[in-house]
Design an enzyme around this catalytic site. Structure first.
Site, short mmCIF file in Angstrom:
data_model
loop_
_atom_site.label_atom_id
_atom_site.label_comp_id
_atom_site.label_asym_id
_atom_site.label_seq_id
_atom_site.Cartn_x
_atom_site.Cartn_y
_atom_site.Cartn_z
N TYR A 1 1.49 -2.06 4.80
CA TYR A 1 1.31 -0.70 4.89
C TYR A 1 2.80 -0.25 4.80
O TYR A 1 3.47 -0.31 5.73
CB TYR A 1 0.71 -0.29 6.09
CG TYR A 1 -0.98 -0.78 6.13
CD1 TYR A 1 -1.73 -0.21 5.19
CD2 TYR A 1 -1.02 -1.70 7.07
CE1 TYR A 1 -3.01 -0.88 5.29
CE2 TYR A 1 -2.54 -2.10 7.08
CZ TYR A 1 -3.65 -1.70 6.21
OH TYR A 1 -4.77 -2.15 6.10
N GLU B 1 0.81 -1.25 0.02
CA GLU B 1 -0.05 0.11 0.02
C GLU B 1 0.94 1.23 -0.01
O GLU B 1 1.69 1.47 0.81
CB GLU B 1 -0.91 -0.04 1.33
CG GLU B 1 -1.66 1.19 1.36
CD GLU B 1 -3.16 1.09 2.24
OE1 GLU B 1 -3.70 0.12 2.04
OE2 GLU B 1 -3.16 1.90 3.04
N THR C 1 9.04 -8.06 -30.71
CA THR C 1 9.76 -6.80 -31.16
C THR C 1 10.36 -6.99 -32.51
O THR C 1 10.61 -7.67 -33.31
CB THR C 1 11.00 -6.69 -30.38
OG1 THR C 1 11.12 -7.24 -29.08
CG2 THR C 1 11.70 -5.28 -30.65
N LYS D 1 -21.11 -5.55 3.76
CA LYS D 1 -20.45 -4.94 2.74
C LYS D 1 -20.11 -6.18 1.57
O LYS D 1 -20.20 -6.17 0.40
CB LYS D 1 -19.04 -4.58 3.33
CG LYS D 1 -19.41 -3.13 4.01
CD LYS D 1 -18.15 -2.44 4.17
CE LYS D 1 -17.27 -2.89 5.23
NZ LYS D 1 -16.22 -2.23 5.57
N ARG E 1 7.65 3.43 1.89
CA ARG E 1 9.17 3.44 2.43
C ARG E 1 9.34 2.03 1.74
O ARG E 1 8.42 1.13 1.87
CB ARG E 1 9.37 3.60 3.98
CG ARG E 1 9.28 4.86 4.33
CD ARG E 1 9.87 5.03 5.84
NE ARG E 1 9.13 5.99 6.44
CZ ARG E 1 8.97 6.25 7.67
NH1 ARG E 1 9.47 5.30 8.46
NH2 ARG E 1 8.57 7.61 8.23
N THR F 1 25.70 5.56 -30.40
CA THR F 1 24.45 4.37 -30.29
C THR F 1 23.35 4.70 -29.18
O THR F 1 23.84 5.17 -28.14
CB THR F 1 25.16 3.20 -30.09
OG1 THR F 1 25.92 3.10 -28.86
CG2 THR F 1 26.20 2.98 -31.13
N TYR G 1 -21.90 4.88 4.43
CA TYR G 1 -21.26 4.01 4.88
C TYR G 1 -20.56 3.23 3.70
O TYR G 1 -21.26 3.51 2.32
CB TYR G 1 -21.86 2.65 5.69
CG TYR G 1 -22.70 3.02 6.79
CD1 TYR G 1 -22.00 3.25 8.04
CD2 TYR G 1 -24.13 3.54 6.97
CE1 TYR G 1 -22.36 3.64 9.15
CE2 TYR G 1 -24.87 4.04 8.09
CZ TYR G 1 -23.99 4.05 9.36
OH TYR G 1 -24.58 4.32 10.31
N GLY H 1 -14.53 6.73 4.55
CA GLY H 1 -13.68 7.97 4.66
C GLY H 1 -14.14 8.51 5.96
O GLY H 1 -14.91 8.14 6.64
#
Lengths: 646, 646
Positions: free
Chosen positions: B323, B65, B575, B219, B327, B483, B176, B160
């Protein structure tokens, strides 16, 4: 154009050329189209463009005229002749129109169906003749629509012979070839390339030579693309005619019609019908030898060669049109002596292409029909797209059913008696079937002294490429691995290789080793155990007539087994092992046991029951060795299987 | 889900993500679609299917995340982090939603644009968070439509935080998360995979733990596909929660949210926002070392590893959600110690794939953008089909213009000062440009002691594969063959080869040698003379900035330069050298001289004028040696050219 004797068409079995397929033209997002190999311009250009390109490059060419045969058997022979004479590289062939032979019908001897076969099944650029007098506009339009639907792209527009002795113009009817030319351009715009006839001595019914030239100019200005002339006996006749045409503003190609004299009677008949005069110097030679066919033919060849040389040397002639009278020897001889018969071993693709315009982009086929390209074309004739989105993850192949084994372009070239001699008047067990397969592979005569030159799955002798595998194939067929298709692995041979090469020069071709065979359930059981050891290397599909299907292919994706790398192009992969179409091929492959072999014998006869037993109980197996750079492991797989069985 | 400090978005340069391309979605019959390589199910499955497949195979996975950055520079860094952390093989990443940061806008720091970049330009399966409270239905629908248009396929549906202190339900509003789940299913049917949040200790505002479980069930039953939990500190917390969920009939995947403690302050802040209690045993360890960041991080890693082990060992957990707080170090360390960080050198295709659903079938790209895949994706984002029928004989490429060099996912990772050190504070002539190219190739420092680790055409150090050509490249760059792209010829190496391999194992990969460079017109003149000798072997395209184009390619067909042969599959040719798209690449390649290099210097400065001179006068050249089984002849071509010049 040569008015060979008209014949009535015996009402033989009617062949349907544009039906038989089960479904149509859905397309799929998962379509497995490969690259776009514009391998040879020949597949993409229209006839008039091909002519222009040859003229520009100074490459001389020839074309061949045939008439529809009288009988179904003659049709089979004519198709073989198309294949053989097609090998010499004609720019096109043309098929004459026989008003008395129901020329637009679906009969296997009709002009329409013979032309259809030439273009679709023999891959030949083809012109269909069409005459217009005594026909309604609707009839003509119907014929043209049908021709277009069948993939014919070129029409020779002719007046034809009026029905009665005294001919009268019809108001609003088709009275002259020019009416037909106009009608084609009106109704079909620029779709067809149109050819018209020119008469180097003037049409016998024309008021004058000059008047006839003016008629010709009318035909060209009405939309004809090129002219083929009536036959003539002296080069100067044609060359003068050509200059006269140019003088009045005819600039399209004019192709001389060449008639190699092949016999006394055919010449006499021809002269009578075409109302031409045979020059005295030719009569003088022929009359004394009129009963010596060989001598006349030799003279005819000689005469044609020297006249053709004169034409070509004039610099005004780029192509020669031959009235073959459906015979091979004289025309082929002339062409070879002129040096324009070009048997080019190079193939644009490893399989026989069709000349139907919608198949122009076809660049990949399942390997299964490698020896039965006509059947493949037949079963996919309803496709609008090639490979039609059927491959890849689709599970609904739309191959047409193949129930029409009798169709003249699908059935064996050999008559029943021949087949019995090759495949056995009487079978004594499965082993006698093994022997037939083995003799076909080795080329040795069977125990009755007959060579086996075809099989139900291969109507021709073993391919040169298969010869590379001959020893191993012989060994396994003796033991009941009845092979019907195979190819060796190839790791980058030049595309010009005379045996396995195809495509433009400067490239490299590759193959994965492939082996396809029928075999007993006992052998299959052992084979499956052995295949476990080769799990990552060998892909297999094993199926019986009921459709029980055993495979280790992870999904329904095709496996490319032939591909080529060429300078400045995308990769081309013309042959695949496709699991979905394999199930359609399976039906055909099993049915051939019955349709071509079992039915040679009486019902309930032991021979028939042996074939029926194999049909009911054997499996059809295909194996691919994915490790193409290594030595082919499929023979080891088979050896291991036999070892396990012992 | 971790409520990191909210931030307002500084109004930096706005980035447009779904515009900039010139034209749309025509399709062409001559499309050069190659085979259908379903190389990895990952490109075709939806996220919930991938989860199920991993669960079935027992293959443990992780996800990461991130939150949107505050500044444009931070966005550039985050994208690099996506690339680096993406290499470890996360099943997905997710990007949080910041109501205060204009999250649905086109700003380069918005949640929407960061998620767009992750999925389209980094090829990562991505979940976009979305919160619903205080928003209108139209706003929400607008965000969802935009997400869909950008290729996002997964939404984390959240409530939220309400705006005020005291929260009141709105009638007919989104109160909700379940309202948002229902809305997505109503408006978008099954298009999105939906994730919802679970609270192992109950949501802080819920009446009770049990009541919260019931909300969660609502939910899921409203259409959520899986659950990611809030962080927790003890494995038993999650395992009890999971059992309780199952007990009330929640059967979808539940993924534990893992928070490796990375510092004292971030932990305190997090705890405050999420209203969680840190267990006493953790507080006891941390308080004494609170000023020693390294010690806390080590402890956090230790703690996370042991908790994750417990979770995985329980047999109930198949994936772990991290989480990261944006970092890298701690999370990567935990993943490596758990053995689920999998840097798989195998690539499904030789280039970096995009995860946009419409690019799922993309299986071929021009070689020119090999070092600039994000630019290629950007310039083809409007295509509906890949390669969009542009290749083959089409002469109207529909590449988007690349005018937005400033876009954060297209610009160099290095700041201006760095670039000046590498490419020269002051250029003295063309030779000083040659030297920069040479230093980039050799890896040696330049005369001021700085290594050249990127170039305008390559934002990363030399690829391992290019290293194979290092010696020759050095030699030619010194002499003014500048090149920018090259590959060696490969004649059938295993697909598992660590340097040139790609695709599934058991296959073989091939390449034609390729060389692309800028050079002066003097060298081009000599080169063209030399190339005459190689006419059949080497294809070339030579173009200057004005578009003067010299080529020996017979038509506008692509040349496949990388392809692979795999067990049970069609040929894959990912390619190509495509003459049509080369002209689009040319514009970009020349523009990079100015945009990335010349503009480092003052206008009218000698350095800038040198680059401008090269831009105006040099040619861009590409060469393909078609004879891949032979030794690469391109070096000989260059040698011959220099010899001719001397």
């Amino acid at each position: 154009m040569v008015n060979e004797t008209q014949h009535t068409c015996s009402a033989s079995s009617s062949s349907k050329s544009d039906c038989g397929s089960s479904s149509g033209s859905e397309s799929s997002k998962d379509s497995s189209r490969c690259s776009t190999p514009v391998l040879d311009a020949d597949r993409h250009e229209r006839l008039r463009e091909k002519m222009r390109r040859r003229q520009d490059s100074g490459d001389k060419w020839f074309s061949l005229e045939f008439f529809p045969p009288r009988t179904a058997n003659a049709a089979v022979n004519l198709i073989s002749r198309f294949d053989r004479m097609g090998a010499g590289g004609p720019l096109f062939i043309d098929v004459t129109w026989h008003p008395a032979g129901d020329p637009g019908s679906d009969k296997e001897t009709s002009s329409m169906i013979i032309a259809n076969t030439a273009v679709n099944y023999c891959g030949l650029e083809t012109i269909l003749h069409m005459t217009c007098c005594n026909q309604t506009k609707d009839d003509i339009t119907g014929h043209l629509q049908k021709a277009k639907r069948l993939g014919l792209k070129n029409i020779m527009a002719l007046r034809g012979d009026p029905a009665g002795e005294e001919w009268e113009e019809e108001v609003d009817g088709f009275n002259y070839a020019v009416d037909l030319v106009k009608h084609i351009r009106n109704e079909f715009d620029d779709y067809f390339d149109i050819c018209v006839a020119g008469y180097p001595k003037g049409h016998p019914e024309a008021e004058s030579y000059e008047a006839d030239l003016r008629h010709l100019k009318e035909k060209v200005f009405a939309g004809a693309d090129f002219i083929i002339t009536q036959l003539f006996f002296r080069a100067e006749t044609f060359l003068r005619f050509m200059k006269d045409c140019q003088a009045i503003g005819i600039t399209c190609p004019i192709i001389p019609g060449i008639f190699p004299i092949q016999g006394y009677h055919s010449l006499r008949q021809l002269v009578k019908l075409s109302k031409l005069e045979v020059p005295q110097e030719i009569k003088d030679v022929i009359e004394p030898i009129k009963d010596n066919d060989a001598a006349i033919r030799n003279y005819g060849v000689e005469l044609a060669v020297s006249m053709c040389r004169e034409l070509l040397d004039s610099g005004m002639v780029h192509g020669l049109h031959f009235y073959t009278l459906n015979r091979e020897v004289a025309t082929t001889e002339v062409l070879k002596r002129l040096g324009i018969w070009k048997e080019d071993p190079r193939r644009p693709l490893p399989w026989a292409v069709s000349a139907h315009p919608k198949r122009r982009v076809e660049d990949v086929r399942p390997i299964f029909w490698a020896s039965r390209p006509k059947s493949y074309i037949y079963r996919t004739q309803e496709w609008d797209d090639f490979p039609n989105g059927r491959w890849g993850n689709s599970s609904s192949p739309a191959f047409g059913e193949l129930k029409d084994y009798y169709l003249f372009y699908l059935k064996s070239k050999s008559p029943r008696e021949e087949l019995l001699k090759m495949w056995g008047e009487e079978l004594t067990g499965e082993e006698s079937v093994f022997e037939v397969f083995t003799c076909y592979i080795t080329g040795e005569p069977n125990k009755n002294g007959h060579k086996v030159t075809c099989m139900p799955w291969n109507d021709d002798p073993l391919a040169t490429e298969t010869n590379l595998l001959k020893e191993q194939l012989e060994k396994v067929n003796r033991r009941g691995i009845l092979t019907i298709n195979s190819q060796p692995n190839i790791n980058g041979k030049p595309s010009t290789d005379p045996i396995v090469g195809w495509g433009p020069s400067g490239g490299y071709v590759f193959q994965k080793a492939y082996l396809e065979f029928f075999t007993s359930s006992e052998i299959v059981t052992a084979l499956l155990k052995v295949l476990k050891k080769y799990e990552l290397r060998v892909n297999y599909h094993i199926v019986n007539v009921k459709g029980q299907n055993i495979t280790n292919a992870p999904d329904l994706q095709p496996n490319a087994v032939t591909w080529g790398i060429f300078p400045g192009r995308e990769i081309i992969q013309p042959t695949v092992v496709d699991p979905v179409s394999f199930l359609s091929w399976k039906d055909e492959a099993f049915a051939l046991w019955i349709e071509q072999w079992a039915k040679l014998y009486e019902e309930e006869s032991p021979s028939r029951m042996i074939i029926q037993y194999i049909h009911d109980n054997y499996y059809l197996v295909n194996l691919v060795d994915n490790d193409f750079p290594l030595e082919n492991c499929l023979w080891q797989v088979v050896d291991d299987t036999f070892e396990l069985l012992n």
